[in-house]
Motif scaffolding. Sequence first.
Motif: not given
Length: 186
Positions: A65-90
């Motif tokens: 996700v972080n590498k993808g956001l370096l390519v396009d920091s406006s990609d909403v799907r990547l931000w959402r996925l990153r949020a779910h990864v953080h959510g899994k970690a509590g």
Amino acid sequence: INLAPKTADYWASRATIYLTLGRDAQAAENCRIALKHDEGNLIAYRTQAQVRFKLGRYHEALASVNKGLLVDSSDVRLWRLRAHVHGKAGNNASAISDLEAAVANDPSDAQAWNDLGHFLRLDNRPTEALAAFNDAYKHDNESVEVNYNLGRVHLALGNADNAKRAFDRVLQPSPAWLKAWWLARR
């Protein structure tokens, strides 16, 4: 889609198809090949992150996700996925921050608003969650998930009448849903 063989887009598209079919190993391999051809292929990073998330490899998913956001920091799907990864970690605070970035990049993304409401509710911030769910509803008032979440947060806030209205919408399928169901049966 007519793509020239052996380009990054070709391999990334194959990866997305394999992911959709539930063929995770093939999806991962096609992502690897796509990124070998082009280290800046957003679709490959997004698909790679989804595969890794699905397999429970959250640390690796976050790296993709972080590498993808370096390519396009406006990609909403990547931000959402990153949020779910953080959510899994509590880590709800990071998930909320990621989703705030998602809705800042696309204020009309109902799923991002819904996800934001979800994490705000988990963080015991029901009033803010209600505002996020209302924004989700504004952009997709037929979503069963959005209406269900609206009902839950209204209940938490003691708004029984509003909760009932939201739950009633969950139980009454939309005309679009009925049409899709009917066409699928034909």
